[in-house]
Design a protein around this motif. Structure first.
Motif, PDB file in Angstrom:
ATOM      1  N   SER A   1      48.658 -20.147  78.069  1.00 34.69           N
ATOM      2  CA  SER A   1      49.063 -21.294  77.255  1.00 34.69           C
ATOM      3  C   SER A   1      50.038 -22.208  77.977  1.00 34.69           C
ATOM      4  N   GLY A   2      50.561 -21.789  79.133  1.00 34.58           N
ATOM      5  CA  GLY A   2      51.526 -22.619  79.853  1.00 34.58           C
ATOM      6  C   GLY A   2      52.915 -22.591  79.249  1.00 34.58           C
TER       7      GLY A   2
ATOM      8  N   TRP B   1      35.784 -17.256  92.331  1.00 38.07           N
ATOM      9  CA  TRP B   1      36.800 -17.593  91.343  1.00 38.07           C
ATOM     10  C   TRP B   1      37.480 -16.325  90.846  1.00 38.07           C
TER      11      TRP B   1
ATOM     12  N   ASN C   1      37.453 -15.108  74.572  1.00 38.12           N
ATOM     13  CA  ASN C   1      36.858 -16.433  74.403  1.00 38.12           C
ATOM     14  C   ASN C   1      37.542 -17.543  75.179  1.00 38.12           C
ATOM     15  N   LEU C   2      38.454 -17.167  76.053  1.00 36.81           N
ATOM     16  CA  LEU C   2      39.229 -18.186  76.753  1.00 36.81           C
ATOM     17  C   LEU C   2      39.664 -17.639  78.094  1.00 36.81           C
ATOM     18  N   GLN C   3      39.500 -18.428  79.154  1.00 36.41           N
ATOM     19  CA  GLN C   3      39.983 -17.963  80.455  1.00 36.41           C
ATOM     20  C   GLN C   3      40.396 -19.114  81.341  1.00 36.41           C
ATOM     21  N   LEU C   4      41.381 -18.837  82.198  1.00 34.78           N
ATOM     22  CA  LEU C   4      41.796 -19.787  83.227  1.00 34.78           C
ATOM     23  C   LEU C   4      41.292 -19.255  84.561  1.00 34.78           C
ATOM     24  N   SER C   5      40.633 -20.129  85.329  1.00 36.68           N
ATOM     25  CA  SER C   5      40.000 -19.679  86.576  1.00 36.68           C
ATOM     26  C   SER C   5      40.520 -20.457  87.779  1.00 36.68           C
ATOM     27  N   PHE C   6      40.842 -19.698  88.820  1.00 35.15           N
ATOM     28  CA  PHE C   6      41.339 -20.260  90.076  1.00 35.15           C
ATOM     29  C   PHE C   6      40.269 -20.065  91.138  1.00 35.15           C
ATOM     30  N   ARG C   7      39.910 -21.128  91.854  1.00 30.75           N
ATOM     31  CA  ARG C   7      38.999 -20.949  92.980  1.00 30.75           C
ATOM     32  C   ARG C   7      39.793 -20.341  94.132  1.00 30.75           C
TER      33      ARG C   7
ATOM     34  N   ARG D   1      41.443 -13.634  81.783  1.00 28.25           N
ATOM     35  CA  ARG D   1      40.959 -13.750  80.409  1.00 28.25           C
ATOM     36  C   ARG D   1      42.149 -13.741  79.457  1.00 28.25           C
TER      37      ARG D   1
ATOM     38  N   SER E   1      41.670 -14.186  76.231  1.00 31.48           N
ATOM     39  CA  SER E   1      41.045 -13.477  75.109  1.00 31.48           C
ATOM     40  C   SER E   1      39.580 -13.333  75.505  1.00 31.48           C
TER      41      SER E   1
ATOM     42  N   PRO F   1      52.762 -23.169  84.292  1.00 29.56           N
ATOM     43  CA  PRO F   1      51.351 -23.567  84.208  1.00 29.56           C
ATOM     44  C   PRO F   1      50.337 -22.439  84.373  1.00 29.56           C
TER      45      PRO F   1
END
Lengths: 274, 274
Positions: free
Chosen positions: A228-229, A7, A15-21, A11, A13, A224
């Protein structure tokens, strides 16, 4: 064959992350300016990351490139002929401007390795650099804007976020030079970050432009794979910000209604531009 | 003290997920209808998840609740007095309608445990249920719409996505009953998912409403903790979709420009509504 799950995570922050396989990491290189990575993802095609933040993916780059080119194109007082792009080393913005019929495009990218990486992994985007109407210069866009004698109908600041090398692309000195090299009915536009996670981008862009331009306005689009998009761009003109409504051609994202309505900011974002 | 990192992840597909770092899991319960989880996150306050998908967070619920209440309120032909909410067991939609001055609200939530969980963990939202103007009914909203003799100025379908218990809230039979119980100048609105990741939601909502209503239109908003950050709602009326522009009060997201412009859909999303 052993299935290994890999993946790539951005990040937003601590405390938040978007992950792409991802099925493959195609490249990772540290340049004089930044770290560049290219991944092959499952859902978004190839993904270009700079310093750990998504710059573009094959699947959704159309939104960013539609909105950073077609908006200034249709908000210029006359059909624009000559454009300057600062940043944009992937060639995507230049490509859209060619589609719109621009006659001359100067593209000043500070990091030559961004161009080389994109030539290899995003050849559809960098194809624009092979067009004789496009002149690619590997240099500092801030210095270029300060020194050039040329003038432009559209100036696009297609940079990374206002930290590190791109920080000075948001300040007043830069925009006073931009004002000098922008034709009277022309438009300058910069990407200005996520109003939700990075309020500083839209604040700085408005502040930076307002000293040199009487008409400044931010507009938004949904991207996207960006934090936040929800993404902002900020536009400035010497003349009134008014749409040229004749012959507005659709993009995959852009259309006449979007051209008119993308200046409507949610109340929390509007406050950042005042 | 040992630092243990805990993350709640919503999978948007097998290949993409958004992850929130959480300091605590406050609840996890399987009801007759669904699995409910409540987390304490670092960046978004408390988070309510149903079947693994984010329903609301304390930090950004204002966008969803602004847009699902204020849009129908200002697009009703006359100032609305009586509303029906189907779903909305968190009390957020009812609370916004109270602020807007509604005189009578019937809130039909199928899963009583959603209400109980929210009373405990989101008491600011469920406070609306203590107002005598709000009548909370724990029952199937589809059955309620089929059988009730009452009529409403606003009907809000504040449901989960069109899989599982909420699927029939998107079909033609349901909307023919909604049409029967909606006053002539009234508005029905439903959340209709992310046009980017879940094109089926906006397609189904448009199709479901169009058989019973002459005027149907989708509008969009940015909701950072929902898939892609880009969310659609679909509205239907018996009379023309026309904004009541007098005395439009801002929310934290909603304002007059948003009211007018949120119907502008990106070209790829517009195609889904045709």
């Amino acid at each position: 064959m052993k299935l290994i799950e890999n993946w790539f995570s951005e990040r937003y922050s601590d405390n938040l992350q978007l992950s792409f396989r991802v099925s493959d990491q195609l490249l990772s290189v540290k340049t004089d300016f930044q770290r560049i990575d290219v991944f092959e993802t499952y859902d978004f095609g190839k993904l270009l990351s700079i310093d750990g933040t998504v710059q573009l993916t094959e699947k959704d780059e159309f939104v960013y490139h539609d909105m950073i080119t077609r908006m200034p194109f249709y908000y210029a007082d006359k059909i624009p002929e000559k454009a300057l792009i600062i940043g944009g080393g992937d060639g995507g913005a230049a490509g859209e401007l060619l589609k719109l019929g621009l006659k001359s495009i100067i593209n000043v990218e500070i990091d030559g390795q961004v161009v080389e990486v994109c030539r290899k992994h995003f050849p559809k985007l960098t194809a624009s650099f092979n067009d004789p109407k496009v002149k690619l210069i590997v240099d500092d866009g801030i210095k270029y804007a300060r020194n050039t004698k040329e003038k432009f109908d559209i100036i696009i600041v297609d940079s990374t976020d206002p930290v590190g090398p791109a920080e000075d692309l948001f300040n007043e000195e830069f925009y006073s030079n931009v004002s000098r090299i922008l034709n009277d009915g022309g438009v300058v536009v910069t990407q200005s970050g996520s109003p939700f996670y990075q309020p500083r981008g839209i604040e700085l862009a408005n502040k930076g432009m307002r000293k040199s331009f009487p008409h400044v306005a931010s507009y938004v689009a949904f991207i996207p794979t960006y934090p936040s998009g929800f993404w902002s761009f900020t536009m400035a003109k010497k003349s009134q910000i008014k749409l040229r409504t004749e012959n507005v051609e659709k993009g995959e994202y852009f259309n006449l209604e979007i051209a008119k309505s993308s200046f409507a900011l949610p109340e929390f974002a509007k406050k950042l531009t005042l």
